[in-house]
Design a protein around this motif. Structure first.
Motif, PDB file in Angstrom:
ATOM      1  N   TYR A  96       0.862  -1.175   0.000  1.00  0.00           N
ATOM      2  CA  TYR A  96       0.000   0.000   0.000  1.00  0.00           C
ATOM      3  C   TYR A  96       0.900   1.228   0.000  1.00  0.00           C
ATOM      4  CZ  TYR A  96       0.996  -0.782   4.945  1.00  0.00           C
ATOM      5  OH  TYR A  96       1.626  -1.046   6.131  1.00  0.00           O
ATOM      6  N   ASN A  97       0.369   2.336  -0.468  1.00  0.00           N
ATOM      7  CA  ASN A  97       1.165   3.559  -0.533  1.00  0.00           C
ATOM      8  C   ASN A  97       0.916   4.416   0.709  1.00  0.00           C
ATOM      9  OD1 ASN A  97      -1.370   4.496  -1.062  1.00  0.00           O
ATOM     10  ND2 ASN A  97      -0.810   5.709  -2.852  1.00  0.00           N
ATOM     11  N   PRO A  98       1.739   5.442   0.941  1.00  0.00           N
ATOM     12  CA  PRO A  98       1.596   6.275   2.140  1.00  0.00           C
ATOM     13  C   PRO A  98       0.219   6.919   2.310  1.00  0.00           C
ATOM     14  CG  PRO A  98       3.750   6.630   1.148  1.00  0.00           C
ATOM     15  CD  PRO A  98       2.989   5.769   0.199  1.00  0.00           C
ATOM     16  N   PRO A  99      -0.455   7.428   1.255  1.00  0.00           N
ATOM     17  CA  PRO A  99      -1.794   8.013   1.474  1.00  0.00           C
ATOM     18  C   PRO A  99      -2.785   7.011   2.070  1.00  0.00           C
ATOM     19  CG  PRO A  99      -0.941   8.737  -0.636  1.00  0.00           C
ATOM     20  CD  PRO A  99       0.015   7.703  -0.132  1.00  0.00           C
ATOM     21  N   LEU A 100      -2.721   5.741   1.659  1.00  0.00           N
ATOM     22  CA  LEU A 100      -3.629   4.752   2.240  1.00  0.00           C
ATOM     23  C   LEU A 100      -3.265   4.493   3.696  1.00  0.00           C
ATOM     24  CD1 LEU A 100      -5.275   1.756   0.672  1.00  0.00           C
ATOM     25  CD2 LEU A 100      -4.010   1.335   2.764  1.00  0.00           C
ATOM     26  N   ARG A 101      -1.967   4.450   3.989  1.00  0.00           N
ATOM     27  CA  ARG A 101      -1.521   4.229   5.371  1.00  0.00           C
ATOM     28  C   ARG A 101      -2.014   5.357   6.266  1.00  0.00           C
ATOM     29  NH1 ARG A 101       3.143   5.214   8.653  1.00  0.00           N
ATOM     30  NH2 ARG A 101       3.750   3.373   9.866  1.00  0.00           N
ATOM     31  N   ALA A 102      -2.000   6.573   5.752  1.00  0.00           N
ATOM     32  CA  ALA A 102      -2.441   7.711   6.558  1.00  0.00           C
ATOM     33  C   ALA A 102      -3.962   7.778   6.677  1.00  0.00           C
ATOM     34  CB  ALA A 102      -1.902   9.007   5.947  1.00  0.00           C
ATOM     35  N   ALA A 103      -4.669   7.434   5.587  1.00  0.00           N
ATOM     36  CA  ALA A 103      -6.126   7.603   5.577  1.00  0.00           C
ATOM     37  C   ALA A 103      -6.860   6.472   6.278  1.00  0.00           C
ATOM     38  CB  ALA A 103      -6.617   7.732   4.134  1.00  0.00           C
ATOM     39  N   LEU A 104      -6.410   5.233   6.100  1.00  0.00           N
ATOM     40  CA  LEU A 104      -7.167   4.086   6.588  1.00  0.00           C
ATOM     41  C   LEU A 104      -6.493   3.341   7.737  1.00  0.00           C
ATOM     42  CD1 LEU A 104      -8.413   2.528   3.225  1.00  0.00           C
ATOM     43  CD2 LEU A 104      -9.582   4.143   4.700  1.00  0.00           C
ATOM     44  N   LEU A 105      -5.192   3.439   7.857  1.00  0.00           N
ATOM     45  CA  LEU A 105      -4.485   2.612   8.841  1.00  0.00           C
ATOM     46  C   LEU A 105      -4.040   3.390  10.065  1.00  0.00           C
ATOM     47  CD1 LEU A 105      -2.257   0.495   6.415  1.00  0.00           C
ATOM     48  CD2 LEU A 105      -4.529  -0.028   7.321  1.00  0.00           C
ATOM     49  N   GLN A 108      -0.457   3.110  10.971  1.00  0.00           N
ATOM     50  CA  GLN A 108       0.013   1.803  11.418  1.00  0.00           C
ATOM     51  C   GLN A 108       0.302   0.941  10.193  1.00  0.00           C
ATOM     52  OE1 GLN A 108       0.570   1.131  14.705  1.00  0.00           O
ATOM     53  NE2 GLN A 108      -0.001   3.289  15.012  1.00  0.00           N
ATOM     54  N   ASP A 109       0.957  -0.195  10.404  1.00  0.00           N
ATOM     55  CA  ASP A 109       1.296  -1.077   9.290  1.00  0.00           C
ATOM     56  C   ASP A 109       0.416  -2.319   9.299  1.00  0.00           C
ATOM     57  OD1 ASP A 109       3.590   0.364   8.133  1.00  0.00           O
ATOM     58  OD2 ASP A 109       4.464   0.013  10.127  1.00  0.00           O
ATOM     59  N   ALA A 110       0.035  -2.767   8.107  1.00  0.00           N
ATOM     60  CA  ALA A 110      -0.911  -3.891   8.008  1.00  0.00           C
ATOM     61  C   ALA A 110      -0.521  -4.837   6.890  1.00  0.00           C
ATOM     62  CB  ALA A 110      -2.317  -3.348   7.777  1.00  0.00           C
ATOM     63  N   LEU A 111       0.748  -5.027   6.631  1.00  0.00           N
ATOM     64  CA  LEU A 111       1.172  -5.946   5.580  1.00  0.00           C
ATOM     65  C   LEU A 111       0.726  -7.374   5.892  1.00  0.00           C
ATOM     66  CD1 LEU A 111       4.769  -4.776   4.666  1.00  0.00           C
ATOM     67  CD2 LEU A 111       2.719  -4.642   3.265  1.00  0.00           C
ATOM     68  N   LEU A 112       0.331  -8.080   4.845  1.00  0.00           N
ATOM     69  CA  LEU A 112      -0.078  -9.485   4.902  1.00  0.00           C
ATOM     70  C   LEU A 112      -1.315  -9.721   5.748  1.00  0.00           C
ATOM     71  CD1 LEU A 112       3.399 -11.251   5.174  1.00  0.00           C
ATOM     72  CD2 LEU A 112       2.094 -10.636   3.136  1.00  0.00           C
ATOM     73  N   LEU A 113      -2.048  -8.652   6.056  1.00  0.00           N
ATOM     74  CA  LEU A 113      -3.320  -8.812   6.755  1.00  0.00           C
ATOM     75  C   LEU A 113      -4.436  -9.017   5.725  1.00  0.00           C
ATOM     76  CD1 LEU A 113      -3.195  -6.099   9.563  1.00  0.00           C
ATOM     77  CD2 LEU A 113      -2.801  -8.557   9.780  1.00  0.00           C
ATOM     78  N   PRO A 114      -5.539  -9.652   6.115  1.00  0.00           N
ATOM     79  CA  PRO A 114      -6.681  -9.763   5.187  1.00  0.00           C
ATOM     80  C   PRO A 114      -7.212  -8.373   4.830  1.00  0.00           C
ATOM     81  CG  PRO A 114      -6.924 -11.281   7.030  1.00  0.00           C
ATOM     82  CD  PRO A 114      -5.786 -10.379   7.372  1.00  0.00           C
ATOM     83  N   ALA A 115      -7.595  -8.193   3.588  1.00  0.00           N
ATOM     84  CA  ALA A 115      -8.107  -6.892   3.143  1.00  0.00           C
ATOM     85  C   ALA A 115      -9.377  -6.502   3.888  1.00  0.00           C
ATOM     86  CB  ALA A 115      -8.373  -6.935   1.639  1.00  0.00           C
ATOM     87  N   SER A 116     -10.162  -7.497   4.337  1.00  0.00           N
ATOM     88  CA  SER A 116     -11.402  -7.202   5.048  1.00  0.00           C
ATOM     89  C   SER A 116     -11.146  -6.493   6.371  1.00  0.00           C
ATOM     90  CB  SER A 116     -12.196  -8.487   5.284  1.00  0.00           C
ATOM     91  OG  SER A 116     -11.432  -9.420   6.020  1.00  0.00           O
ATOM     92  N   VAL A 118      -8.685  -4.298   6.788  1.00  0.00           N
ATOM     93  CA  VAL A 118      -8.288  -2.937   6.436  1.00  0.00           C
ATOM     94  C   VAL A 118      -9.485  -2.137   5.927  1.00  0.00           C
ATOM     95  CG1 VAL A 118      -6.797  -1.557   4.949  1.00  0.00           C
ATOM     96  CG2 VAL A 118      -5.972  -3.714   5.902  1.00  0.00           C
ATOM     97  N   LEU A 119     -10.292  -2.761   5.089  1.00  0.00           N
ATOM     98  CA  LEU A 119     -11.440  -2.085   4.482  1.00  0.00           C
ATOM     99  C   LEU A 119     -12.637  -3.037   4.496  1.00  0.00           C
ATOM    100  CD1 LEU A 119     -11.971   0.681   3.238  1.00  0.00           C
ATOM    101  CD2 LEU A 119     -11.510  -0.288   0.996  1.00  0.00           C
TER     102      LEU A 119
END
Length: 660
Positions: A96-105, A108-116, A118-119
């Motif tokens: 994911y790119n920095p704007p998604l990390r800032a807007a949705l996370l 925080q970091d969420a690598l290898l997590l289920p997309a459900s 995150v969103l």
């Protein structure tokens, strides 16, 4: 089968844990003294990995997102996009790119997590559509677009567009769209005609206050444009509130004076592109509400009608001016035609066939060739047709196939006892005739015949035969030899007696006036009674249907199998007999017919069976209705009936029996 990154990681971790557990067990067996230090070391390693996991995940995320390449010649294009972007493998978050990390996370970091996680609610198939998928996260609204590449490992890239402001403006725009309402006091002349000026002013003041209060809660306005008519314009947000309250203004107006049959009809135009279009839709909706008997609200939208209310009887009109005008117009149209066809509804009964006989007499008075379109093998009026055969008038009844052969461009089709295209004896005959007139007493419903040259539609009337009997009195020069013959008068009287249950229900002053006229024309009640006689087989079938009945919320429901040929008349007869049982205010008799189910409904007036069966695609009148269900079993029909009764009770604002 392609491997998923997160699954591979989980398998690797599980393998390492098993290996560690095996080594620990081996040490414990061979060198028990080393068990404690090894265990402590293992716990320290696990704790270190646990504590440093977030930092490790962050470093990997920054590496993958391209942050380490700042200032270098290598740049990740997606990383620099201002839109939130993420890359998925299957349903696992890879990048994911920095704007998604800032807007949705929340940074925080969420690598290898289920997309459900995150969103929530993300659907890649919906995102792949041109319109994308609308999602909401932390009070913000996004439209997600995705592109998926199917291969050894399914990869998807998802873009998120933050259109919160746009969607809020669109919602506000939709909520402020105008809706046009027309209020009509039902039967104004009949209701207020006998009142003193002071009483009339008191009642009208109550109506004015009720409507002003209802519209005053909105941002709209109300204007009185005639003695019995008001108009209002309100915003869509308030229109939703009125619909949610099921237009309770109808009940409030009805309760203003218990001594008056004071009711209101409402036509609503909603969802039009312009205010003028909403006004036209409201006019059509009001015509529909009045055509269904009044005391209800009809809402017209671009995709159809919705109806609310409709629990009162129609106000009977005392004036016969309209009857005289319609009779003259109908006679003129008949004389301008080279032939006339008279047609009722499928499975014609005594009211349909009797009214057709009366219209045929009008055609004979006008000296224009005419015939009645009727299927002899599918009618409930067989005794009446048999009597005409005996009298030598059997050629007056022709089949739809024969009628189609003789239709010309100047043939007039007169439809009696139905207003719906889907219930006609022959839809092909209707389609082929360019000029159509309608005489009906049933409440108007969606799918009615439009563009009629002559329309005589009065929901207050007891039967179509009553309406035709009135028309007969104004055709010709009034000589008795131009009136109906005794046999024709008996056919008309039989139709009135059928729909009123021998003058017990839905009768008014004009009903008895029509019956008196037919009696003067030679109708013998003893002969009429013979038309209602049934055979032993019909009586046995009727008795079996009555025996099967079960009472549900004040409604008797009887469901049976397919009847033998010629016994269809037992269905309405059983419905009538069930009304004689104490505690039964409506009856529904359903029998199997081919691959479907036919339903006949009757009521004593406390329950509107038309409204109930309209939910099943049927229609009719307040006290008499029917429906035909295709591809339905009897058990399914029973459940559908119970569901429709439940919905009707809920619509009336009570869970008690309809009679309560």
């Amino acid at each position: 089968m392609p491997k998923k990154p997160r699954l591979c990681l989980e398998v690797l971790v599980a393998g390492l844990l098993i290996l560690s557990a095996g080594l620990t067990l081996a040490i414990a067996t061979e060198r028990p003294v080393l068990l404690l230090p090894v265990g402590i070391l293992l716990l320290l390693i696990i704790a270190g990995l646990w504590a440093g996991g977030a930092a490790l995940r962050g470093r990997i995320a920054r590496w993958l997102s391209g942050g380490v390449f700042e200032g270098s010649e290598v740049q990740y294009t997606l990383a620099r996009l201002p839109l939130p972007v993420m890359l998925l493998s299957g349903k696992t978050l890879l990048w994911y790119n920095p704007p998604l990390r800032a807007a949705l996370l929340g940074d925080q970091d969420a690598l290898l997590l289920p997309a459900s996680r995150v969103l929530p609610g993300l659907d890649l198939r919906a995102c792949a559509q041109p319109a994308g998928q609308c999602l909401e996260q932390d009070g913000r609204r996004y439209t997600a677009y995705a592109s998926t590449v199917a291969g050894r490992e399914e990869l998807s890239i998802v873009f998120l567009v933050d259109d919160t402001a746009l969607k809020e403006q669109a919602a506000e725009y939709a909520a402020t769209r105008p809706a046009y309402l027309v209020f009509e006091i039902d039967g104004y002349d009949e209701v207020f005609g006998g009142l003193r000026d002071s009483e009339r002013a008191r009642v009208l003041e109550g109506v004015n206050r009720t409507l002003e209060t209802a519209i005053g809660r909105t941002t709209g306005f109300l204007r009185r444009v005639a003695n019995s008519r008001y108009i209002a314009v309100v915003e869509e947000r308030h229109m939703r509130e009125m619909a949610a309250a099921r237009f309770d203004v109808l009940d409030k107006v009805r309760a203003l004076d218990e001594n008056l049959n004071l009711t209101l009809s409402i036509g609503v135009g909603r969802g039009g592109a312009t205010l003028a279009e909403c006004q036209e839709m409201a006019r059509q909706a009001l015509d529909m509400a009045l055509g269904r008997g009044g005391d209800q609200a009809a809402v017209k939208m671009p995709d159809g009608f919705e109806f609310y209310g409709g629990v009162s009887r129609s106000v009977e009109k005392r004036s016969k001016v309209k009857s005289r005008m319609v009779a003259n117009a109908l006679a003129d149209m008949i004389r301008q035609s080279d032939s006339v066809l008279v047609m009722g509804h499928r499975m014609s009964d005594l009211d349909s066939a009797g009214a057709a006989v009366g219209v045929l007499r009008i055609c004979k008075i006008c000296d224009v060739p005419a015939a009645i379109v009727l299927r002899r093998e599918a009618t409930l009026a067989t005794p009446l047709v048999t009597e005409f055969d005996k009298a030598g008038f059997g050629e007056d009844f022709i089949s739809p196939e024969t009628a189609l052969e003789g239709i010309t461009k100047n043939t007039l089709l007169i439809v009696v006892d139905t207003y719906l295209k889907g219930l006609l004896e022959s839809f092909e005959v209707y389609q082929k005739c360019r000029h159509v007139a309608v005489i009906d007493h049933h409440r108007k419903a969606v799918g009615h015949i439009e563009n009629t040259v002559v329309l005589y539609h009065e929901p207050y009337a007891s039967s179509a035969c009553e309406l035709v009997s009135e028309l007969l009195q104004y055709v010709g020069d009034g000589r008795k030899d131009q009136g109906p013959t005794p046999l024709e008068a008996e056919a008309l009287l039989a139709g009135i007696m059928l729909d009123t249950r021998n003058f017990a229900l839905h009768t008014g002053v004009r009903t008895f006036e029509a019956a008196a006229y037919l009696r003067r024309m030679g109708a013998e009640t003893s002969e009429v009674k013979k038309l209602f006689s049934s055979s032993m087989e019909e009586y046995a079938a009727k008795s079996e249907l009555v025996e099967r009945a079960q009472v549900y919320k004040g409604c008797a429901i009887s469901v049976g199998g397919e009847l033998a040929a010629g016994l269809a008349v037992a269905v309405p007869q059983a419905a009538n007999d069930l009304l004689t049982i104490i505690g039964v205010n409506a009856s529904f008799v359903a029998v199997q017919k081919g691959g479907g189910v036919n339903i006949s409904a009757r009521s004593m007036g406390a329950v509107n069976v038309q409204v109930i069966l309209e939910r099943l695609g049927g229609g009719g009148h307040l006290t008499m209705a029917g429906a035909q269900l295709k591809d339905t079993t009897p058990d399914q029909a029973r459940q559908l009936l119970m569901d429709a009764i439940d919905a009707y009770c809920a619509e009336q604002g009570t869970k008690k029996k309809p009679a309560d």
